[in-house]
Scaffold this motif. Structure first.
Motif, PDB file in Angstrom:
ATOM      1  N   ILE A  53       0.847  -1.182   0.000  1.00 20.81           N
ATOM      2  CA  ILE A  53       0.000   0.000   0.000  1.00 20.81           C
ATOM      3  C   ILE A  53       0.883   1.233   0.000  1.00 20.81           C
ATOM      4  CG2 ILE A  53      -1.748   1.291   1.261  1.00 20.81           C
ATOM      5  CD1 ILE A  53      -2.700  -1.323   2.435  1.00 20.81           C
ATOM      6  N   ASN A  54       0.616   2.136  -0.893  1.00 20.24           N
ATOM      7  CA  ASN A  54       1.325   3.405  -0.940  1.00 20.24           C
ATOM      8  C   ASN A  54       0.739   4.303   0.135  1.00 20.24           C
ATOM      9  OD1 ASN A  54       2.384   5.928  -1.497  1.00 20.24           O
ATOM     10  ND2 ASN A  54       2.444   5.540  -3.702  1.00 20.24           N
ATOM     11  N   ILE A  55       1.564   4.631   1.145  1.00 19.30           N
ATOM     12  CA  ILE A  55       1.060   5.417   2.272  1.00 19.30           C
ATOM     13  C   ILE A  55       0.566   6.794   1.837  1.00 19.30           C
ATOM     14  CG2 ILE A  55       3.325   6.383   2.850  1.00 19.30           C
ATOM     15  CD1 ILE A  55       2.525   6.241   5.774  1.00 19.30           C
ATOM     16  N   LEU A  56       1.171   7.334   0.763  1.00 18.14           N
ATOM     17  CA  LEU A  56       0.751   8.655   0.302  1.00 18.14           C
ATOM     18  C   LEU A  56      -0.624   8.583  -0.338  1.00 18.14           C
ATOM     19  CD1 LEU A  56       4.097  10.028  -1.162  1.00 18.14           C
ATOM     20  CD2 LEU A  56       3.244  10.032   1.175  1.00 18.14           C
ATOM     21  N   GLN A  57      -0.921   7.481  -1.041  1.00 16.79           N
ATOM     22  CA  GLN A  57      -2.233   7.320  -1.631  1.00 16.79           C
ATOM     23  C   GLN A  57      -3.273   6.999  -0.558  1.00 16.79           C
ATOM     24  OE1 GLN A  57      -1.779   4.314  -4.618  1.00 16.79           O
ATOM     25  NE2 GLN A  57      -0.661   5.658  -6.027  1.00 16.79           N
ATOM     26  N   ARG A  58      -2.864   6.252   0.448  1.00 20.54           N
ATOM     27  CA  ARG A  58      -3.798   5.860   1.500  1.00 20.54           C
ATOM     28  C   ARG A  58      -4.129   7.027   2.422  1.00 20.54           C
ATOM     29  NH1 ARG A  58      -2.746   1.085   5.993  1.00 20.54           N
ATOM     30  NH2 ARG A  58      -4.827   1.138   6.922  1.00 20.54           N
ATOM     31  N   ASP A  59      -3.151   7.841   2.753  1.00 22.39           N
ATOM     32  CA  ASP A  59      -3.374   8.936   3.701  1.00 22.39           C
ATOM     33  C   ASP A  59      -2.570  10.166   3.291  1.00 22.39           C
ATOM     34  OD1 ASP A  59      -4.022  10.509   5.808  1.00 22.39           O
ATOM     35  OD2 ASP A  59      -3.453   9.095   7.370  1.00 22.39           O
ATOM     36  N   PRO A  60      -3.065  10.939   2.322  1.00 20.73           N
ATOM     37  CA  PRO A  60      -2.339  12.158   1.918  1.00 20.73           C
ATOM     38  C   PRO A  60      -2.276  13.196   3.030  1.00 20.73           C
ATOM     39  CG  PRO A  60      -4.507  12.066   0.892  1.00 20.73           C
ATOM     40  CD  PRO A  60      -4.293  10.739   1.549  1.00 20.73           C
ATOM     41  N   TRP A  61      -3.222  13.153   3.989  1.00 22.91           N
ATOM     42  CA  TRP A  61      -3.183  14.117   5.083  1.00 22.91           C
ATOM     43  C   TRP A  61      -1.963  13.899   5.970  1.00 22.91           C
ATOM     44  CZ3 TRP A  61      -6.119  18.225   4.758  1.00 22.91           C
ATOM     45  CH2 TRP A  61      -7.297  18.159   4.020  1.00 22.91           C
ATOM     46  N   LEU A  62      -1.616  12.626   6.198  1.00 23.35           N
ATOM     47  CA  LEU A  62      -0.409  12.340   6.974  1.00 23.35           C
ATOM     48  C   LEU A  62       0.831  12.817   6.232  1.00 23.35           C
ATOM     49  CD1 LEU A  62       1.023  11.092   9.383  1.00 23.35           C
ATOM     50  CD2 LEU A  62       0.906   8.873   8.235  1.00 23.35           C
ATOM     51  N   GLN A 116      -2.706  10.130  15.200  1.00 21.33           N
ATOM     52  CA  GLN A 116      -3.455   8.887  15.335  1.00 21.33           C
ATOM     53  C   GLN A 116      -4.579   9.015  16.359  1.00 21.33           C
ATOM     54  OE1 GLN A 116      -2.978   6.290  13.309  1.00 21.33           O
ATOM     55  NE2 GLN A 116      -4.795   5.384  14.237  1.00 21.33           N
ATOM     56  N   LEU A 117      -4.302   9.646  17.507  1.00 23.08           N
ATOM     57  CA  LEU A 117      -5.332   9.797  18.530  1.00 23.08           C
ATOM     58  C   LEU A 117      -6.442  10.730  18.071  1.00 23.08           C
ATOM     59  CD1 LEU A 117      -3.138  10.050  21.761  1.00 23.08           C
ATOM     60  CD2 LEU A 117      -4.592   8.143  21.070  1.00 23.08           C
ATOM     61  N   THR A 118      -6.089  11.803  17.360  1.00 20.54           N
ATOM     62  CA  THR A 118      -7.109  12.746  16.904  1.00 20.54           C
ATOM     63  C   THR A 118      -7.988  12.130  15.830  1.00 20.54           C
ATOM     64  OG1 THR A 118      -5.461  14.483  17.311  1.00 20.54           O
ATOM     65  CG2 THR A 118      -7.475  15.143  16.225  1.00 20.54           C
ATOM     66  N   ILE A 119      -7.437  11.257  15.000  1.00 20.89           N
ATOM     67  CA  ILE A 119      -8.261  10.537  14.020  1.00 20.89           C
ATOM     68  C   ILE A 119      -9.335   9.732  14.728  1.00 20.89           C
ATOM     69  CG2 ILE A 119      -8.229   8.551  12.453  1.00 20.89           C
ATOM     70  CD1 ILE A 119      -5.741   9.599  11.202  1.00 20.89           C
ATOM     71  N   ARG A 120      -8.993   9.130  15.875  1.00 20.73           N
ATOM     72  CA  ARG A 120      -9.978   8.337  16.606  1.00 20.73           C
ATOM     73  C   ARG A 120     -11.149   9.197  17.064  1.00 20.73           C
ATOM     74  NH1 ARG A 120      -8.758   3.084  15.941  1.00 20.73           N
ATOM     75  NH2 ARG A 120      -9.459   2.454  18.023  1.00 20.73           N
ATOM     76  N   LEU A 121     -10.889  10.467  17.322  1.00 22.40           N
ATOM     77  CA  LEU A 121     -11.927  11.344  17.866  1.00 22.40           C
ATOM     78  C   LEU A 121     -12.590  12.213  16.805  1.00 22.40           C
ATOM     79  CD1 LEU A 121      -9.965  12.508  21.038  1.00 22.40           C
ATOM     80  CD2 LEU A 121     -11.717  10.730  20.910  1.00 22.40           C
ATOM     81  N   THR A 122     -11.934  12.412  15.655  1.00 16.97           N
ATOM     82  CA  THR A 122     -12.498  13.272  14.606  1.00 16.97           C
ATOM     83  C   THR A 122     -12.400  12.544  13.267  1.00 16.97           C
ATOM     84  OG1 THR A 122     -10.364  14.417  14.322  1.00 16.97           O
ATOM     85  CG2 THR A 122     -11.903  15.366  15.900  1.00 16.97           C
ATOM     86  N   ASN A 123     -11.721  13.154  12.300  1.00 20.95           N
ATOM     87  CA  ASN A 123     -11.435  12.512  11.015  1.00 20.95           C
ATOM     88  C   ASN A 123     -10.057  12.971  10.541  1.00 20.95           C
ATOM     89  OD1 ASN A 123     -11.776  15.103   9.933  1.00 20.95           O
ATOM     90  ND2 ASN A 123     -13.897  14.720   9.330  1.00 20.95           N
ATOM     91  N   LYS A 124      -9.626  12.518   9.373  1.00 25.07           N
ATOM     92  CA  LYS A 124      -8.255  12.787   8.935  1.00 25.07           C
ATOM     93  C   LYS A 124      -7.977  14.271   8.678  1.00 25.07           C
ATOM     94  CE  LYS A 124      -7.334   8.177   7.137  1.00 25.07           C
ATOM     95  NZ  LYS A 124      -7.003   7.339   5.966  1.00 25.07           N
ATOM     96  N   PRO A 125      -8.860  15.016   7.990  1.00 23.37           N
ATOM     97  CA  PRO A 125      -8.562  16.451   7.810  1.00 23.37           C
ATOM     98  C   PRO A 125      -8.444  17.202   9.137  1.00 23.37           C
ATOM     99  CG  PRO A 125     -10.247  15.737   6.256  1.00 23.37           C
ATOM    100  CD  PRO A 125     -10.036  14.607   7.207  1.00 23.37           C
ATOM    101  N   TRP A 126      -9.357  16.905  10.069  1.00 23.45           N
ATOM    102  CA  TRP A 126      -9.283  17.584  11.367  1.00 23.45           C
ATOM    103  C   TRP A 126      -8.073  17.125  12.166  1.00 23.45           C
ATOM    104  CZ3 TRP A 126     -12.141  21.326  13.959  1.00 23.45           C
ATOM    105  CH2 TRP A 126     -13.185  21.881  13.231  1.00 23.45           C
ATOM    106  N   ALA A 127      -7.709  15.855  12.038  1.00 23.16           N
ATOM    107  CA  ALA A 127      -6.502  15.364  12.705  1.00 23.16           C
ATOM    108  C   ALA A 127      -5.268  16.070  12.166  1.00 23.16           C
ATOM    109  CB  ALA A 127      -6.380  13.856  12.522  1.00 23.16           C
ATOM    110  N   ALA A 128      -5.248  16.332  10.853  1.00 23.34           N
ATOM    111  CA  ALA A 128      -4.123  17.058  10.271  1.00 23.34           C
ATOM    112  C   ALA A 128      -4.055  18.479  10.813  1.00 23.34           C
ATOM    113  CB  ALA A 128      -4.243  17.066   8.746  1.00 23.34           C
ATOM    114  N   LEU A 129      -5.207  19.157  10.919  1.00 23.77           N
ATOM    115  CA  LEU A 129      -5.231  20.514  11.468  1.00 23.77           C
ATOM    116  C   LEU A 129      -4.712  20.520  12.906  1.00 23.77           C
ATOM    117  CD1 LEU A 129      -8.656  21.948  10.206  1.00 23.77           C
ATOM    118  CD2 LEU A 129      -6.378  22.693   9.513  1.00 23.77           C
ATOM    119  N   CYS A 130      -5.195  19.582  13.715  1.00 21.77           N
ATOM    120  CA  CYS A 130      -4.770  19.520  15.119  1.00 21.77           C
ATOM    121  C   CYS A 130      -3.273  19.260  15.224  1.00 21.77           C
ATOM    122  CB  CYS A 130      -5.562  18.433  15.829  1.00 21.77           C
ATOM    123  SG  CYS A 130      -5.086  18.196  17.554  1.00 21.77           S
TER     124      CYS A 130
END
Length: 655
Positions: free
Chosen positions: A18-27, A115-129
């Protein structure tokens, strides 16, 4: 209670690449910001005088065979010093090793926060945090209270271990497997070995998360005993090994020093009175409210402008809305910081000049024969306008960054955050207790409150104590955005762009190098760099190996590869608390005299209304240095880091 497992997560076949960039561009975006900030901030330390140098000196002396707590006075846990000593042993006696250790720890905090913020929100918000954590916690300019060159590496290690503990608590809440609870307890024990308050706060957070909505009292007792027992074993075994070289009495007096409490009562900086807490909460919340209104107005105006018919398509609407939002937010924030009536004319003149330049350039370009078609003309004009706005924003950022007394934008100082979190958890208790990640939520909440209880529940030294509180803050805003149509994510994005831009501009001011074969520090004070460089040159030329640095500046020991003969590595109020303690210190130094004494006459303006100079709180040591030794060197006068007061570095030798 076992909370519902995550749903909607696509399964992945084994052995599938799995290409990590394709799977999670926010990370990928978060890591790109990390790399940028790491590159810009490398080696930049505004205060090479105080605690960071002490951290390096203690670690170097451990490699020389000295023992923590017996030969070296220290208040914190042993784990970070011995791990850092191992890094020095592997990679050499260089200050850059500490920068690298800080980056590794900051990267761990970054990944765990995401990783913890993803559990509580979603990936875009986790990136902002996570980017917010990078800007205000990991790479905050000034040193001491960020994660790269902190006042105590124990606090950074403690943060990493506590985030690992909360990750394990979250997994325990979804699986019910005891191994996750044991892992959380081990992480709390390691946090306690790093810094005491992190271990205690982390342990309380784990107990709260693991026992949330229990089925029976017996289960609560068994889980609590298990966690406390495992964490205690992790702490007791290393201290028992140390006790073979250092007595238990010495360990207790070192880690729980009574004399250290003097600095809390004498210094206004550490005042924890209810009145000061209320004033800080009120004043910082007022700043947040005023600056937030400015940005919301800028967003509203940008939204109105993007809906005009003369905006050709959606691509340009997004571009114009973004540029206008940032430009008018910056302009409004500057107007809040300065006297509007005296400077409104100047600012209006600058804005008018930008508009006139853009208009003249448009007309001139429209008459050029070498412009092949209207598409090229539109592209050129819009590019020019963008450059003008970018230049204007850069000038405004410089204005804000230079006024560093108060960072005047919504996220600049969030000392008011803990009362907000208390209100949110109190008013939304029924909703939050049913959250699928409720153990994680309440573990983070308990930890954040207890860790900052020393300041009567406001976040002191914002960056280094606020990681978990920021995760909860972004979770709160995410839930608020889900229930309303407010563009909260855009508001946060503008705040982060302004805060990140100000950090980059300020870090660009760290141009003056303090150089040594053992490492390099970049500071923004030219006179301080000159004085440090000349002092290092003198010490190296003297071939001295035993150098006592008073009252602070152990960085000089590390950069000259010398060691202090003193158990104390820094002499702030409370370290040598009484005249009898001063006489005992002087006797020790006479029995083990240093080759040189470096007397750093830095004013203690930051301890107001307490002490203003070292001679005020340790007069006997001051007299012993100045009257019983010969002055052999004095650096040029320094104004940087003196709050407008001149100071110098003097070197004394035996008569």
């Amino acid at each position: 209670m076992v909370y519902p497992a995550d749903s909607g997560v696509p399964s992945v076949k084994k052995h599938r690449k799995i290409n990590i960039l394709q799977r999670d561009p926010w990370l990928f975006f978060v890591l790109a910001c990390f790399i940028l900030l790491a590159f810009v901030s490398w080696g930049k330390l505004a205060h090479p005088i105080f605690d960071t140098g002490q951290e390096a000196e203690i670690t170097a002396r451990l490699l020389a065979g000295e023992v923590l707590y017996r030969d070296l006075q220290n208040y914190y846990g042993p784990l970070p010093y011995y791990v850092n000593a191992l890094a020095l042993l592997l990679f050499g006696h260089h200050l850059e090793v500490f920068y690298a250790v800080g980056l590794v720890l900051a990267l761990a905090v970054t990944l765990l926060t995401y990783q913890l913020t993803i559990r509580l929100t979603n990936k875009p918000w986790a990136a902002l945090c996570t980017i917010c954590v990078l800007i205000y916690c990991a790479f905050a300019p000034g040193g001491l209270f960020n994660l790269i060159v902190p006042y105590s590496y124990g606090s950074v290690y403690g943060t990493v271990f506590c985030l690992l503990a909360f990750t394990a608590v979250d997994r325990y809440g979804h699986t019910g497997k005891t191994r996750w609870l044991v892992a959380a307890a081990i992480a709390c024990g390691l946090a306690g070995l790093s810094k005491q308050e992190y271990g205690v706060s982390g342990l309380v957070g784990v107990l709260v998360g693991a026992n949330l909505r229990p089925r029976n009292l017996k289960g609560v007792v068994v889980r609590s005993i298990l966690v406390i027992l495992v964490a205690s074993i992790c702490v007791i075994i290393p201290f028992a090994l140390l006790a073979h070289q250092v007595s238990w009495e010495t360990l207790q007096t070192s880690i729980l020093p009574v004399s250290k409490s003097q600095v809390l009562t004498k210094s206004g900086l550490f005042d924890v009175s209810a009145g000061k807490t209320l004033n800080i909460t009120r004043s910082t919340f007022n700043v947040f409210t005023a600056t937030s209104i400015v940005i919301w107005l800028a967003l509203a105006f940008a939204g109105w402008l993007s809906r005009r018919e003369w905006i050709p398509n959606n691509r340009y609407k997004i571009l114009i809305e973004g540029i206008v939002s940032i430009a008018f937010s910056l302009l409004g924030l500057v107007l809040l910081r300065i006297n509007i009536w005296e400077n409104a004319f100047k600012i209006g003149l600058v804005v008018l000049l930008v508009i006139c330049v853009a208009s003249l350039a448009t007309r001139w370009l429209s008459r050029r024969e070498w412009i092949p078609n209207s598409r090229s003309l539109r592209l050129a004009v819009k590019s020019l306008v963008v450059l003008c706005f970018v230049f204007l924003c850069f000038l405004i950022l410089r204005r804000l960054a230079c006024c560093s007394d108060v960072v005047f934008h919504p996220l600049g100082n969030m000392a008011w955050l803990l009362p907000l979190l208390v209100a949110w958890f109190a008013l939304s208790f029924r909703e939050l207790i049913q959250h699928r990640h409720a153990p994680l939520l309440y573990a983070l909440f308990a930890f954040s409150m207890l860790l900052n209880a020393r300041f009567l529940f406001y976040i002191g030294f914002y960056g280094i104590y606020a990681v978990t509180a920021l995760i909860l803050f972004f979770t709160f805003l995410y839930n608020l955005a889900e229930k309303t149509s407010l563009p909260i994510s855009r508001f946060l994005l503008i705040c982060l762009l302004i805060g990140g831009g100000m950090n980059l501009v300020e870090l660009g001011q760290y141009r003056y190098a303090v150089r040594s074969p053992e490492g390099t520090i970049y500071t923004k004070y030219a006179d301080l760099a000159v004085a440090f460089n000349q002092t290092i040159k003198y010490i190296n030329a003297s071939k001295a190996k035993s150098v006592l640095v008073v009252p602070a500046g152990a960085t000089l020991n590390f950069l000259t590869k010398t060691h202090s003969p003193s158990q104390e590595t820094i002499f702030l109020p409370g370290v040598v608390p009484t005249p009898d303690a001063e006489r005992e210190f002087i006797d020790r130094m006479k029995n083990k005299p240093p080759s040189l004494i470096v007397y750093v006459h830095v004013p203690f303006w930051w301890l107001q209304p307490g002490y203003q100079s070292y001679a005020e709180f340790n007069p006997l040591i001051d007299q012993w240095i100045t009257k019983e030794h010969q002055l052999v060197y004095s650096s040029p006068q320094i104004l940087g880091f003196g709050n407008g007061k001149e100071w110098a570095i003097n070197i004394y030798a035996s008569k």
